[in-house]
Design an enzyme around this catalytic site. Structure first.
Site, mmCIF file in Angstrom:
data_model
loop_
_atom_site.group_PDB
_atom_site.id
_atom_site.type_symbol
_atom_site.label_atom_id
_atom_site.label_comp_id
_atom_site.label_asym_id
_atom_site.label_seq_id
_atom_site.Cartn_x
_atom_site.Cartn_y
_atom_site.Cartn_z
ATOM 1 C CB THR A 17 10.472 50.003 50.497
ATOM 2 O OG1 THR A 17 9.785 48.787 50.771
ATOM 3 C CG2 THR A 17 9.859 51.080 51.378
ATOM 4 C CG ASP A 18 7.306 46.176 48.230
ATOM 5 O OD1 ASP A 18 7.796 46.399 49.352
ATOM 6 O OD2 ASP A 18 7.181 45.025 47.761
ATOM 7 C CD GLU A 19 8.015 46.773 54.215
ATOM 8 O OE1 GLU A 19 7.603 47.306 55.254
ATOM 9 O OE2 GLU A 19 8.788 45.805 54.207
ATOM 10 C CE1 TYR A 71 12.527 50.831 55.843
ATOM 11 C CE2 TYR A 71 10.718 49.418 55.122
ATOM 12 C CZ TYR A 71 11.928 50.041 54.867
ATOM 13 O OH TYR A 71 12.533 49.899 53.642
ATOM 14 C CB ALA A 100 5.031 55.839 58.428
ATOM 15 C CB SER A 101 10.306 56.657 58.424
ATOM 16 O OG SER A 101 10.861 55.386 58.110
ATOM 17 C CE LYS A 102 13.088 53.821 52.160
ATOM 18 N NZ LYS A 102 14.508 54.210 51.875
HETATM 19 P P1 NAD Z 1 20.564 47.983 55.417
HETATM 20 O O1 NAD Z 1 19.909 48.226 56.736
HETATM 21 O O2 NAD Z 1 21.217 46.675 55.161
HETATM 22 O O3 NAD Z 1 21.668 49.110 55.152
HETATM 23 C C1 NAD Z 1 21.456 50.450 55.426
HETATM 24 C C2 NAD Z 1 22.809 51.164 55.413
HETATM 25 O O4 NAD Z 1 22.573 52.561 55.658
HETATM 26 C C3 NAD Z 1 23.764 50.667 56.490
HETATM 27 O O5 NAD Z 1 25.056 50.500 55.951
HETATM 28 C C4 NAD Z 1 23.756 51.792 57.523
HETATM 29 O O6 NAD Z 1 24.989 51.921 58.224
HETATM 30 C C5 NAD Z 1 23.496 53.009 56.637
HETATM 31 N N1 NAD Z 1 22.886 54.128 57.364
HETATM 32 C C6 NAD Z 1 21.852 54.073 58.249
HETATM 33 N N2 NAD Z 1 21.578 55.306 58.704
HETATM 34 C C7 NAD Z 1 22.428 56.162 58.075
HETATM 35 C C8 NAD Z 1 22.615 57.562 58.106
HETATM 36 N N3 NAD Z 1 21.886 58.347 58.911
HETATM 37 N N4 NAD Z 1 23.575 58.095 57.320
HETATM 38 C C9 NAD Z 1 24.350 57.311 56.523
HETATM 39 N N5 NAD Z 1 24.224 55.985 56.473
HETATM 40 C C10 NAD Z 1 23.266 55.406 57.225
HETATM 41 O O7 NAD Z 1 19.447 48.291 54.337
HETATM 42 P P2 NAD Z 1 19.231 47.650 52.885
HETATM 43 O O8 NAD Z 1 18.407 46.442 53.021
HETATM 44 O O9 NAD Z 1 20.540 47.577 52.191
HETATM 45 O O10 NAD Z 1 18.322 48.779 52.219
HETATM 46 C C11 NAD Z 1 18.912 49.850 51.494
HETATM 47 C C12 NAD Z 1 17.806 50.767 51.014
HETATM 48 O O11 NAD Z 1 16.912 50.050 50.193
HETATM 49 C C13 NAD Z 1 16.950 51.352 52.138
HETATM 50 O O12 NAD Z 1 16.631 52.673 51.813
HETATM 51 C C14 NAD Z 1 15.708 50.476 52.159
HETATM 52 O O13 NAD Z 1 14.604 51.201 52.644
HETATM 53 C C15 NAD Z 1 15.578 50.160 50.689
HETATM 54 N N6 NAD Z 1 14.926 48.881 50.358
HETATM 55 C C16 NAD Z 1 15.338 47.711 50.934
HETATM 56 C C17 NAD Z 1 14.764 46.497 50.546
HETATM 57 C C18 NAD Z 1 15.197 45.175 51.125
HETATM 58 O O14 NAD Z 1 14.548 44.163 50.834
HETATM 59 N N7 NAD Z 1 16.258 45.103 51.888
HETATM 60 C C19 NAD Z 1 13.735 46.512 49.586
HETATM 61 C C20 NAD Z 1 13.315 47.730 49.045
HETATM 62 C C21 NAD Z 1 13.947 48.898 49.423
HETATM 63 O O1 DAU Z 2 9.230 44.931 50.840
HETATM 64 C C1 DAU Z 2 10.480 45.559 50.917
HETATM 65 C C2 DAU Z 2 10.976 45.514 52.338
HETATM 66 O O2 DAU Z 2 11.403 44.184 52.590
HETATM 67 C C3 DAU Z 2 12.085 46.510 52.621
HETATM 68 O O3 DAU Z 2 11.604 47.811 52.457
HETATM 69 C C4 DAU Z 2 12.620 46.331 54.049
HETATM 70 O O4 DAU Z 2 13.723 47.200 54.255
HETATM 71 C C5 DAU Z 2 13.058 44.899 54.208
HETATM 72 O O5 DAU Z 2 13.517 44.675 55.539
HETATM 73 C C6 DAU Z 2 11.912 43.945 53.876
HETATM 74 O O6 DAU Z 2 10.856 44.059 54.860
HETATM 75 P P1 DAU Z 2 10.051 42.778 55.376
HETATM 76 O O7 DAU Z 2 9.458 43.094 56.687
HETATM 77 O O8 DAU Z 2 9.172 42.244 54.312
HETATM 78 O O9 DAU Z 2 11.297 41.759 55.523
HETATM 79 P P2 DAU Z 2 11.687 40.699 56.681
HETATM 80 O O10 DAU Z 2 12.813 39.884 56.144
HETATM 81 O O11 DAU Z 2 11.868 41.360 58.002
HETATM 82 O O12 DAU Z 2 10.398 39.779 56.755
HETATM 83 C C7 DAU Z 2 9.926 39.101 55.604
HETATM 84 C C8 DAU Z 2 8.658 38.378 56.003
HETATM 85 O O13 DAU Z 2 9.011 37.300 56.899
HETATM 86 C C9 DAU Z 2 7.672 39.244 56.758
HETATM 87 O O14 DAU Z 2 6.357 38.849 56.395
HETATM 88 C C10 DAU Z 2 7.929 38.905 58.226
HETATM 89 C C11 DAU Z 2 8.358 37.454 58.166
HETATM 90 N N1 DAU Z 2 9.341 37.022 59.192
HETATM 91 C C12 DAU Z 2 10.448 37.773 59.363
HETATM 92 C C13 DAU Z 2 11.393 37.411 60.295
HETATM 93 C C14 DAU Z 2 12.644 38.257 60.521
HETATM 94 C C15 DAU Z 2 9.121 35.859 59.896
HETATM 95 O O15 DAU Z 2 8.107 35.156 59.717
HETATM 96 N N2 DAU Z 2 10.070 35.478 60.807
HETATM 97 C C16 DAU Z 2 11.179 36.216 61.061
HETATM 98 O O16 DAU Z 2 12.003 35.842 61.938
#
Ligand code: NAD
Ligand code: DAU
Length: 355
Positions: free
Chosen positions: A132-134, A158, A160-162
């Site tokens: 992730t970009d975070e 989150y 930090a763990s990534k």
């Molecule tokens: P998500 O939470 O929707 O899905 C995560 C999946 O991983 C789930 O199906 C869950 O059951 C599975 N999982 C969790 N712990 C597990 C384990 N110990 N073993 C096997 N499976 C496990 O997440 P997402 O949004 O699809 O993100 C996928 C990946 O992309 C993550 O690594 C996240 O950090 C990264 N990412 C997400 C975003 C975003 O905007 N959603 C952006 C950048 C990077």
């Molecule tokens: O940047 C990549 C990341 O984007 C991924 O690594 C994460 O897995 C993914 O969950 C996402 O993180 P964010 O924290 O940016 O996404 P989220 O949708 O939770 O929140 C987006 C923005 O909106 C953030 O600034 C918090 C704000 N927000 C979020 C929720 C859920 C609100 O204002 N209200 C809300 O109810």
């Protein structure tokens, strides 16, 4: 064949669907099925024997080794993670367990498997780690976007763990020569997004007549990427990326949260107007800010474009319209998530697919 971990989650499920739409190479999908894992998202693959599902934890090195030996994949794509920042603030332990310890055990299982490969099978093997970009922390308004050289400054449990998982992956390349690729992507949106994240939460709450919670002043900026563009970037990096390198993936699409919410509201006003003819924006409610809330993320995606020829196909305007329409067309999927019914999907519909 390839392994996908976390393939029942939002991005993983989109990736599996895209992968099998693009080519016939089978996928073994290993997912623990936490609350975020939803096999209903893969219902269209129920009769497709190119998709093999195995419920399991990436931290279970024994199981991972068994599966690697059995299926002999040419690549492992690691999507599995705890992914929601707010959950990491309330309960960081699961994030350390899966994202750090789990990735470590996965790396160990892969290292043992890869060590036994020979010749081109060994040379051609890839581990692609989805990050992730975070991990880069937060930008000020006029800072340049994150490049791959930006130093890691994670701010939430989150991120930090990534970041820790990225470092482990990097070290396995440097120390053992494991052929790894890492992608750092910005915020995704699109179909099958769990409605705890901003965009699906806003759509679902708006339609249910609930309030639309904006954290703080709503001026935090994220760089939004349509999920299918992320999937195509991952396919491209897997095919052509240089091992040991990292690639930033983004949509060139920075927007403040409040603008996103207004845009979603106006699309809903057009596609599914409220019965009382008021706008959905009436439901906006400013709430207490997220602890340690990062102000701005922005990805400089020039490296992946320059070196691998990838750039996003969707603009935010086209992607968000498709997304809102998808949620309107798939209210059964949403209802099953909200009722918890999606968790019974495995027993009801998928038993014969579980490895
Ligand atoms: P998500 O939470 O929707 O899905 C995560 C999946 O991983 C789930 O199906 C869950 O059951 C599975 N999982 C969790 N712990 C597990 C384990 N110990 N073993 C096997 N499976 C496990 O997440 P997402 O949004 O699809 O993100 C996928 C990946 O992309 C993550 O690594 C996240 O950090 C990264 N990412 C997400 C975003 C975003 O905007 N959603 C952006 C950048 C990077
Ligand atoms: O940047 C990549 C990341 O984007 C991924 O690594 C994460 O897995 C993914 O969950 C996402 O993180 P964010 O924290 O940016 O996404 P989220 O949708 O939770 O929140 C987006 C923005 O909106 C953030 O600034 C918090 C704000 N927000 C979020 C929720 C859920 C609100 O204002 N209200 C809300 O109810």
């Amino acid at each position: 064949m390839i392994f996908v971990t976390g393939g029942a989650g939002f991005i993983g499920a989109n990736f599996v669907l895209d992968w099998l739409a693009e080519n016939d190479e089978p996928v073994v999908n290993i997912d623990k099925l936490t609350y975020a894992g939803n096999l209903e998202s893969l219902a269209s693959l129920q009769e497709d024997n190119r998709h093999i599902f195995a419920q399991g934890d990436i931290g279970d090195a024994g199981l991972m080794s068994e599966l690697l030996e059995k299926y002999q994949p040419r690549a492992v794509l690691n999507f599995a993670a705890e992914s929601h920042v707010d959950r990491s603030i309330h309960g960081p332990e699961a994030f350390v367990q899966t994202n750090v310890v789990g990735t470590f055990h996965l790396l160990e299982a892969i290292r043992a498997y890869w060590n036994k490969l020979e010749g081109t099978r060994k040379a051609d093997f890839r581990l692609l780690h989805v990050s992730t970009d975070e991990v880069y922390g937060s930008l000020a308004a006029d800072d340049p976007a994150f490049t791959e050289e930006h130093r890691y400054e994670p701010n939430s449990p989150y991120s930090a763990s990534k970041a820790a998982s990225d470092h482990l992956v990097r070290s396995y390349h440097h120390t053992y020569g494991l052929p790894v690729l890492t992608t750092n992507c910005s915020n995704n949106y699109g179909p099958f997004h769990f409605p705890e994240k901003l965009i699906p939460l806003i759509i679902v709450n708006a339609l249910a007549g609930k309030s639309l919670p904006i954290y703080g002043d709503g001026q935090q900026i994220r760089d939004w990427l349509y999920v299918k563009d992320h999937c195509s970037a991952i396919r491209r990096v897997l095919k052509a990326g240089t091992t040991g390198e990292t690639y930033n993936v983004g949509g060139w699409n920075e927007k403040p949260n409040l603008d996103i919410v207004h845009l979603v509201c106006s699309l809903l006003d057009e596609l599914c107007p409220r019965a009382d003819k008021q706008g959905y924006a009436e439901q906006i409610s400013f709430v207490t800010d997220r602890l340690g809330h990062d102000r701005r993320y922005a990805i400089d995606a020039r490296k992946i474009e320059r070196e691998l020829g990838w750039k996003p196909a969707e603009t935010f305007e086209t992607g968000i319209r498709k997304t809102v329409q998808w949620y309107l067309d798939n209210q059964g999927w949403v209802a099953n998530v909200q009722s918890g019914g999606y968790r019974d999907w495995v027993e009801k519909n998928y038993q014969d697919k579980i490895g």
